[in-house]
Design a protein around this motif. Structure first.
Motif, PDB file in Angstrom:
ATOM      1  N   ARG A 242      73.688  61.641  49.992  1.00  0.00           N
ATOM      2  CA  ARG A 242      75.062  61.673  49.974  1.00  0.00           C
ATOM      3  C   ARG A 242      75.304  63.207  50.144  1.00  0.00           C
ATOM      4  N   ASP A 243      76.421  63.605  50.793  1.00  0.00           N
ATOM      5  CA  ASP A 243      76.845  64.893  51.014  1.00  0.00           C
ATOM      6  C   ASP A 243      77.820  65.371  49.738  1.00  0.00           C
ATOM      7  N   THR A 244      77.109  66.141  48.938  1.00  0.00           N
ATOM      8  CA  THR A 244      77.812  66.200  47.586  1.00  0.00           C
ATOM      9  C   THR A 244      78.757  67.585  47.606  1.00  0.00           C
ATOM     10  N   LYS A 245      79.260  67.890  49.019  1.00  0.00           N
ATOM     11  CA  LYS A 245      80.473  68.917  48.856  1.00  0.00           C
ATOM     12  C   LYS A 245      81.682  68.317  48.278  1.00  0.00           C
ATOM     13  N   ILE A 246      82.569  69.147  47.542  1.00  0.00           N
ATOM     14  CA  ILE A 246      83.759  68.577  47.019  1.00  0.00           C
ATOM     15  C   ILE A 246      84.725  69.340  47.975  1.00  0.00           C
ATOM     16  N   LEU A 247      85.630  68.700  48.660  1.00  0.00           N
ATOM     17  CA  LEU A 247      86.479  69.668  49.687  1.00  0.00           C
ATOM     18  C   LEU A 247      87.928  69.128  49.445  1.00  0.00           C
ATOM     19  N   THR A 248      88.649  70.488  49.112  1.00  0.00           N
ATOM     20  CA  THR A 248      89.858  70.187  48.439  1.00  0.00           C
ATOM     21  C   THR A 248      90.793  69.309  49.393  1.00  0.00           C
ATOM     22  N   ASP A 249      90.854  69.219  50.706  1.00  0.00           N
ATOM     23  CA  ASP A 249      91.812  68.607  51.415  1.00  0.00           C
ATOM     24  C   ASP A 249      91.317  66.970  51.177  1.00  0.00           C
ATOM     25  N   ILE A 250      89.906  66.850  51.241  1.00  0.00           N
ATOM     26  CA  ILE A 250      89.703  65.095  51.234  1.00  0.00           C
ATOM     27  C   ILE A 250      90.063  64.871  49.805  1.00  0.00           C
ATOM     28  N   ASN A 251      89.586  65.573  48.943  1.00  0.00           N
ATOM     29  CA  ASN A 251      89.733  65.206  47.572  1.00  0.00           C
ATOM     30  C   ASN A 251      91.146  64.869  47.272  1.00  0.00           C
ATOM     31  N   ALA A 252      92.191  66.010  47.686  1.00  0.00           N
ATOM     32  CA  ALA A 252      93.565  65.516  47.517  1.00  0.00           C
ATOM     33  C   ALA A 252      94.090  64.420  47.942  1.00  0.00           C
ATOM     34  N   LEU A 253      93.369  64.002  49.351  1.00  0.00           N
ATOM     35  CA  LEU A 253      93.986  62.737  50.287  1.00  0.00           C
ATOM     36  C   LEU A 253      93.658  61.685  49.400  1.00  0.00           C
ATOM     37  N   PHE A 254      92.205  61.517  48.833  1.00  0.00           N
ATOM     38  CA  PHE A 254      91.884  60.675  47.864  1.00  0.00           C
ATOM     39  C   PHE A 254      92.722  60.440  46.467  1.00  0.00           C
ATOM     40  N   CYS A 255      93.071  61.642  45.929  1.00  0.00           N
ATOM     41  CA  CYS A 255      93.883  61.724  45.125  1.00  0.00           C
ATOM     42  C   CYS A 255      95.322  61.001  45.282  1.00  0.00           C
TER      43      CYS A 255
ATOM     44  N   GLU B  43     100.387  49.022  39.292  1.00  0.00           N
ATOM     45  CA  GLU B  43     100.645  49.351  38.008  1.00  0.00           C
ATOM     46  C   GLU B  43      98.926  49.374  37.323  1.00  0.00           C
ATOM     47  N   ASN B  44      98.309  50.176  37.726  1.00  0.00           N
ATOM     48  CA  ASN B  44      96.981  50.574  37.121  1.00  0.00           C
ATOM     49  C   ASN B  44      96.883  51.963  36.766  1.00  0.00           C
ATOM     50  N   PRO B  45      97.301  52.190  35.303  1.00  0.00           N
ATOM     51  CA  PRO B  45      97.247  53.582  34.826  1.00  0.00           C
ATOM     52  C   PRO B  45      96.071  54.309  34.928  1.00  0.00           C
ATOM     53  N   GLY B  46      94.931  53.591  35.154  1.00  0.00           N
ATOM     54  CA  GLY B  46      93.570  54.195  35.283  1.00  0.00           C
ATOM     55  C   GLY B  46      93.329  54.930  36.489  1.00  0.00           C
ATOM     56  N   TYR B  47      93.849  54.179  37.713  1.00  0.00           N
ATOM     57  CA  TYR B  47      93.790  55.144  38.748  1.00  0.00           C
ATOM     58  C   TYR B  47      94.654  56.185  38.743  1.00  0.00           C
ATOM     59  N   ILE B  48      95.722  56.192  38.034  1.00  0.00           N
ATOM     60  CA  ILE B  48      96.525  57.517  37.816  1.00  0.00           C
ATOM     61  C   ILE B  48      95.836  58.613  37.038  1.00  0.00           C
ATOM     62  N   ASP B  49      94.930  58.149  36.173  1.00  0.00           N
ATOM     63  CA  ASP B  49      94.265  58.969  35.334  1.00  0.00           C
ATOM     64  C   ASP B  49      93.363  59.752  36.110  1.00  0.00           C
ATOM     65  N   VAL B  50      92.603  59.045  37.088  1.00  0.00           N
ATOM     66  CA  VAL B  50      91.656  59.500  37.870  1.00  0.00           C
ATOM     67  C   VAL B  50      92.030  60.406  38.856  1.00  0.00           C
ATOM     68  N   ALA B  51      93.219  60.043  39.286  1.00  0.00           N
ATOM     69  CA  ALA B  51      93.865  61.185  40.379  1.00  0.00           C
ATOM     70  C   ALA B  51      94.369  62.384  39.398  1.00  0.00           C
ATOM     71  N   SER B  52      94.844  62.298  38.517  1.00  0.00           N
ATOM     72  CA  SER B  52      95.388  63.524  37.400  1.00  0.00           C
ATOM     73  C   SER B  52      94.162  64.429  37.170  1.00  0.00           C
ATOM     74  N   ARG B  53      93.073  63.609  37.005  1.00  0.00           N
ATOM     75  CA  ARG B  53      91.668  64.542  36.436  1.00  0.00           C
ATOM     76  C   ARG B  53      91.102  65.163  37.820  1.00  0.00           C
ATOM     77  N   THR B  54      91.264  64.553  39.174  1.00  0.00           N
ATOM     78  CA  THR B  54      90.932  65.325  40.150  1.00  0.00           C
ATOM     79  C   THR B  54      91.490  66.306  40.386  1.00  0.00           C
ATOM     80  N   LEU B  55      93.083  66.306  40.433  1.00  0.00           N
ATOM     81  CA  LEU B  55      93.843  67.413  40.650  1.00  0.00           C
ATOM     82  C   LEU B  55      93.697  68.638  39.646  1.00  0.00           C
ATOM     83  N   GLN B  56      93.092  68.224  38.294  1.00  0.00           N
ATOM     84  CA  GLN B  56      92.963  69.310  37.459  1.00  0.00           C
ATOM     85  C   GLN B  56      91.795  69.923  37.928  1.00  0.00           C
TER      86      GLN B  56
END
Length: 723
Positions: free
Chosen positions: A437-450, A461-474
């Motif tokens: 695995r390429d373990t780089k964490i890239l801002t643009d691609i992480n934001a896209l997955f967020c 209507e899955n709040p778990g996904y939203i929570d993960v997105a919020s943690r990624t942004l943090q």
């Protein structure tokens, strides 16, 4: 740490042949670390390398790739690990390695040169240039020796050394001419793109559509999910049924083919054939994110359950395989593993029988089509010949209704039995040496997955996904900003670095906007506005419209490009246009709309002869003035109360891609919304009930409190989504 958590550096010889590391050993890029023990005296991109080239009067050999690139691995094994090739490079050149995912700006400049000089591009990218960064040779993968009409790297290097010593002036003249003619030209900005531009883009895509297999063109075939999003929105806007059919056929073909990982889920990079059968096996985070977005939108448009399933399976793959324990997501998984390219993902029939037993193995051979790898014409590098003859690629055995009828079971029972088989096969596969695995964490691609997570969380209507997105942004805000608050591009091995590019800013702004839509937390809208302001200050081309790839603070490249066309992901200019239009609508800032329209004219002018090359922009245009359909809704009410939730549910239950919703709570929270979004001012509850204020285009409708009345207003301009 599990095997495969990081791409291993190329093996270091032991004993008396043990190599010393080169300068790349101090880098954080997994790709550069793979080359840290090459005998080539590699430099990272920087002043040290170019100063050395000037001092020693040597040409620069530039090699660009990325850690999960199969042909990069091949060229490394054949040439960069070879002592003879290394000796030539070390004697006659200053050699530089670049990770294209760390420095997409460098890659963009020199890939453009390669495409101009050779008519094609790809990785590894091989450039030879003067110490002043002007190229005079360009190519992609090169074998060590001459093969099948391809001149080998060794011969090329010797020729360049000879020319450099005997006729350097000719090389400099060639480099000056190549550099002059390769400087980007963007065409003349067009007028405001209207529906004729959308229609022409659809006409082109329709002409390129593969009626038999889905997708566009022949082999190799790329998924391009942003094209599918445009088709869905075009259908909704125009009512063109063929657009919907093209999108659905392509999604279904991808999910059925070998490009989909039927055991572990997730989508491989692309199909080497036109049938979506034989994949290039690497998996990229950005491909998963875009497929999720396309499937979420397809589910919204059609309410077809299988599109929700594809999105959820894709998300599960990422959450299970690419998430970093500290937060954020890794960039990719490799195609190669110790058994060779694709060995991790392919099967022998005997393995399946051993894992599942005779009865379920027989069922597996019905549920899935097993294509012999040796019959595909693809010969994976690194896999022994006898293994290739025994390996099979899995694809779907047919549509579920057909399979259920064949097996004389219900579709529900079919799904249960298939899931049981997949789980057991996945458990057995997990015991194999897995791809790196390429373990780089890239801002643009992480934001896209967020963005993908937030949208899936809202629609499903899955709040778990939203929570993960919020943690990624943090995570991004905590680890990918410097002391002055500027964004950074890459986080790896505990270290952040590289000033952010246009893609980083625009995709992060988009993620903030999507999280606002999913949560109605005003902080996300504020973050989007402030990040967008920094982006405008440093990347806007105020004279000609559009946005540069690199900030005005970056000085180590000979040219400052603007990427207008969509590649594997929509361009920064596309996402910037979409963001600007949305923020302008939220805030009432006409100046932002003006900048957005100037950007649109720039893109339309550059893509005038091929609108389908900017399918992501076409998708954004369907939801924007002047070509698309827009609806702005302000809901006034307490989000914790039922009447407010009912209005929000009514608005969000329809497929309305041009709808923006602003929530104005009562009290001080409402005043804070007013300060950010003046359109909310003066909007109050009627009869102490939550109230909706809808403006469609330039027409504002009477306020309503009843969800059914709101639905009627929302549907007033377009009924095609009711299917």
């Amino acid at each position: 740490m599990l095997s495969g958590d990081k791409p291993d550096p190329d093996p270091q010889p032991s004993g008396p042949q043990k190599r010393s590391p080169n300068r790349l050993v101090h880098e954080k890029s997994p790709y550069l670390l793979q080359h840290a023990y090459n005998p080539v005296d590699w430099y990272p991109w920087g002043n040290e390398a170019f100063s050395r080239a000037i001092q020693e009067n040597k040409p620069v050999f530039l090699s660009i790739g990325y850690s999960t690139c199969h042909w990069c691995h091949v060229m490394a094994r054949e040439s960069f690990e070879d002592g003879d090739v290394a000796a030539v490079l070390n004697r006659g050149f200053i050699s530089i390695k670049v990770d294209r995912e760390e420095r997409p700006d460098i890659d963009s400049v020199y890939m453009g040169v390669c495409q101009q000089m050779t008519g094609r591009g790809g990785w590894p990218l091989t450039i030879v240039m003067t110490p002043e960064k002007k190229p005079f040779f360009a190519g992609t993968y090169l074998p060590k020796k001459n093969v099948a009409g391809i001149t080998g790297l060794s011969d090329i290097l010797f020729r360049i050394i000879d020319l450099w010593q005997k006729n350097r002036e000719e090389l400099y003249r060639a480099a000056d001419e190549i550099f002059r003619t390769s400087r980007p030209e963007y065409g003349t900005p067009a007028g405001n793109p209207d529906r004729r531009f959308l229609n022409e883009g659809f006409r082109e895509l329709s002409g390129h559509f593969d009626e038999k297999n889905g997708g566009f063109g022949g082999a190799p075939k790329f998924p391009a999910p942003h094209t599918l999003i445009f088709l869905l929105r075009y259908w909704h806007l125009i009512g063109e049924s063929r657009a919907l059919a093209m999108a659905e056929q392509t999604i279904d073909a991808i999910r059925s083919g070998g490009i989909w990982d039927h055991v572990g889920a997730g989508m491989h990079r692309y199909s080497t054939d036109a049938q979506w059968l034989v994949p290039h096996f690497e998996k990229m985070l950005y491909d998963q994110a875009l497929l999720v977005l396309a499937c979420v939108e397809a589910y919204e448009a059609t309410r077809t359950a299988r599109y929700r399933t594809i999105a959820e399976e894709c998300i599960a793959y990422v959450l299970n395989n690419l998430i970093d324990p500290g937060g954020g997501f890794y960039s990719a998984e490799d195609a190669d593993s110790p058994g060779g390219e694709g060995a991790y993902y392919t099967w022998a029939k005997e393995e399946i029988a051993r894992v599942l037993g005779p009865e379920d193995a027989a069922l597996t051979f019905t549920l899935f089509t097993l294509t012999p790898l040796h019959e595909t014409g693809v010969v994976p590098k690194g896999m022994p010949g006898d293994s290739i003859s025994q390996r099979f690629i899995l694809s779907a055995g047919g549509p579920d209704p057909v399979l259920a009828n064949t097996l004389k079971i219900t579709e529900r029972e079919l799904a249960v039995r298939r899931d049981s088989i997949r789980i057991r096969l996945r458990q057995a596969r997990d015991e194999r040496p897995r791809p790196a695995r390429d373990t780089k964490i890239l801002t643009d691609i992480n934001a896209l997955f967020c963005t993908a997570l937030a949208r899936a969380g809202r629609v499903f209507e899955n709040p778990g996904y939203i929570d993960v997105a919020s943690r990624t942004l943090q995570f991004i805000c905590l680890h990918l900003r410097d002391a002055d608050g500027h964004l950074l591009h890459r986080y790896s091995d505990g270290e952040s670095g590289i000033m952010a590019f246009a893609d980083d800013y625009v995709y992060l702004v988009s993620a903030c906007l999507e999280l606002y839509r999913a949560t109605f937390k005003l902080t996300y809208l504020r973050d989007a506005i402030s990040l967008n302001a920094v982006f405008l200050a440093h990347l806007l081309d105020a004279e000609n419209g559009g946005f540069f790839t690199i900030s005005d603070t970056v000085v180590d490249l000979p040219v400052r490009k603007k990427e207008w066309y969509d590649g594997a992901v929509p361009s920064a200019n596309t996402i910037a246009f979409e963001n600007l239009m949305q923020i302008s609508r939220f805030t009432g800032d006409d100046a932002l709309e003006k900048v957005a329209l100037e950007s649109a004219r720039f893109i339309a002018g550059a893509a005038a002869h091929a609108p389908s090359s900017v399918a992501g922009f076409l998708a954004a245009l369907t939801c924007s003035y002047p070509a698309g359909e827009i609806q702005d809704l302000v809901i006034v009410g307490n989000p914790a109360e039922t009447d407010t939730r009912n209005l929000l549910d009514a608005a969000q239950s329809r497929y309305l891609p041009g709808l923006l919703i602003l929530l104005r709570p009562p009290g001080r929270a409402g005043d804070e919304v007013d300060a950010v979004a003046p359109a909310a001012r003066g909007r109050v509850r009627r009869d102490r009930r939550a109230t909706a204020y809808l403006c469609s285009g330039s027409t504002c409708l009477p306020p309503v409190c009843d969800p059914q009345e709101l639905i009627a207003q929302l549907n007033g301009r377009n009924e095609t989504s009711a299917r």
